[in-house]
Design an enzyme around this catalytic site. Sequence first.
Site, PDB file in Angstrom:
ATOM      1  N   HIS A 111      -1.022   8.153  16.811  1.00 50.83           N
ATOM      2  CA  HIS A 111      -0.277   7.311  15.884  1.00 50.83           C
ATOM      3  C   HIS A 111       1.117   7.858  15.596  1.00 50.83           C
ATOM      4  O   HIS A 111       1.773   7.433  14.638  1.00 50.83           O
ATOM      5  CB  HIS A 111      -1.054   7.157  14.569  1.00 50.83           C
ATOM      6  CG  HIS A 111      -0.897   5.802  13.944  1.00 50.83           C
ATOM      7  ND1 HIS A 111       0.013   5.534  12.964  1.00 50.83           N
ATOM      8  CD2 HIS A 111      -1.521   4.632  14.184  1.00 50.83           C
ATOM      9  CE1 HIS A 111      -0.060   4.268  12.592  1.00 50.83           C
ATOM     10  NE2 HIS A 111      -0.977   3.696  13.333  1.00 50.83           N
ATOM     11  N   ASP A 114      -2.369   5.009   3.524  1.00 52.79           N
ATOM     12  CA  ASP A 114      -2.691   3.580   3.464  1.00 52.79           C
ATOM     13  C   ASP A 114      -3.565   3.158   4.637  1.00 52.79           C
ATOM     14  O   ASP A 114      -4.331   2.200   4.536  1.00 52.79           O
ATOM     15  CB  ASP A 114      -1.405   2.749   3.461  1.00 52.79           C
ATOM     16  CG  ASP A 114      -0.687   2.817   2.124  1.00 52.79           C
ATOM     17  OD1 ASP A 114      -1.372   2.915   1.092  1.00 52.79           O
ATOM     18  OD2 ASP A 114       0.552   2.781   2.114  1.00 52.79           O
ATOM     19  N   GLU A 171       1.728   1.351  -6.000  1.00 54.63           N
ATOM     20  CA  GLU A 171       2.698   1.202  -4.923  1.00 54.63           C
ATOM     21  C   GLU A 171       3.550  -0.025  -5.201  1.00 54.63           C
ATOM     22  O   GLU A 171       3.220  -0.858  -6.047  1.00 54.63           O
ATOM     23  CB  GLU A 171       2.011   1.058  -3.556  1.00 54.63           C
ATOM     24  CG  GLU A 171       1.453   2.345  -2.997  1.00 54.63           C
ATOM     25  CD  GLU A 171       1.121   2.258  -1.513  1.00 54.63           C
ATOM     26  OE1 GLU A 171       1.504   1.255  -0.865  1.00 54.63           O
ATOM     27  OE2 GLU A 171       0.477   3.186  -0.994  1.00 54.63           O
TER      28      GLU A 171
END
Length: 511
Positions: A89, A150, A261
């Site tokens: 990633h 997240d 957030e």
Amino acid sequence: IILFLICIAIKINLCVPTIPSSLKTLPIDGHFDFKQVHHAAKDFGNRYSFLPSAVLHPKSASDIATTVKHIWEMGPGSQLTVAARGHGHSLQGQAQAHRGVVINMESLQGPKMKVHTGNFPYVDVSGSELWINILHETLKHGLAPKSWTDYLHLTVGGTLSNAGISGQAFRHGPQISHVRQLEVVTGKGEVVNCSEKQNSDLFYSVLGGLGQFGIITRARISLEPAPKMVKWIRVLYTDFATFAKDQEMLISGESTFDYIEGFVIINRTGLLNNWRSSFNSNDSAQASHFKSDGRTLFCLELAKYFNPEEMAIVNQEIMTSLSQLNHIPSTLFQSQVPYIEFLDRVHISEIKLRSKGLWEVPHPWLNLLIPRSNIHIFAQQVFGNILTNTSNGPILIYPVNKSKWDNRTSVVLPEEDVFYLVAFLSSAAPSSTGSDGLEHILSQNKRILELCEIDGLGVKQYLPHYSTNGEWRSHFGPQWEAFVHRKSTYDPLAILAPGQRIFQKAAPLSL
């Protein structure tokens, strides 16, 4: 003619990755792959591709140590480097190793994940374990880690090498604030156990160290009692100053929320209608008449964790907290979901994007940490002048408390007690030359970074990427000398993490 052909042959040999025959004879339980290596030259960023000479599929930390030690013993004359690749990633080729060895961490086997209950619970996991698997396993014991990212389909070693930030960070700090112990393979091929009290310098070096000092093969993560349910809330603002003021008020003191957030919405129509499938409006009649009129909106996203028997108390706490906010009243939307569904919410988006062929596209992401004192200047310039028509992906923006971060780690932070994470999570449309194309997004990113530089906003990159040694020195600032010293101690030949482009192998590591 013969001399000419010899010269051509020499040049060809220099261009083709050579495979040291000694790698083939190393005593390991796993195996090397010298042919199927193309997958290791690709990552989530989908912009850089550096082909390795070999991919190691280790079965144990010992396999990794044997390989690194062998390359260490080959000395500075060998150009072989090593990169650990978890779930792939990375964004800018950080987990790639041009003509080197990429370690496929997902092949790593070892002691099974084990949850330890008691007054101070924790879980022992492999560095290759995905956070989503940790969540599933710890929930069986009514426990869970305190801080998250997240997106949970990332490896432990990957996020701990950076920081691991999400909406819980204002209260709990990043994931690296909840590590008790690590097993690390250094750049000399040594397997070292480290913690706050044992080999502490290596421990704090590796946490947030961008993979420069060691490869994380095991970790001990602190746990806490896990809730069963989540109250999930979204409210909208048209004014950034009011939005920021409410966010900062919520993260100060003992907020009733467990997750805070925010995100920016640029030129989105039908927004509230899209939310209705999973959120309920407190005033559906007024909400149906809400029109954005092309304005830039700011969404505050909140979550409160609870167990069913606490429902009445939780509802009252939420009402009290919401009454202190200055959002647009008709845009209050709420949902109630299981804890695991909330934490794994981004994966649902991934499934949808994969089905449309829109997941494996270029992701020119830009993540910044911005001092609170300059966030208004930044927002005015970026959302008022640079990003005005549309956005090519989510734009996150929320404050965190620096006091929740450990300054002994390698992470570089702004020099203020409160700073904002601003994340431009863009996706580029393949082959597009328009505003959704890669070049346009990269140009916007460049303008944003130039703004930060020219205005002296004191910004630091998160998941940093730079091209020159001077830029890296500037990024680390006063921490540069300590960073170089740690490198010379634990990876003096600069074998590890070449994709970060901070050090070059065999170059002298001088201050």
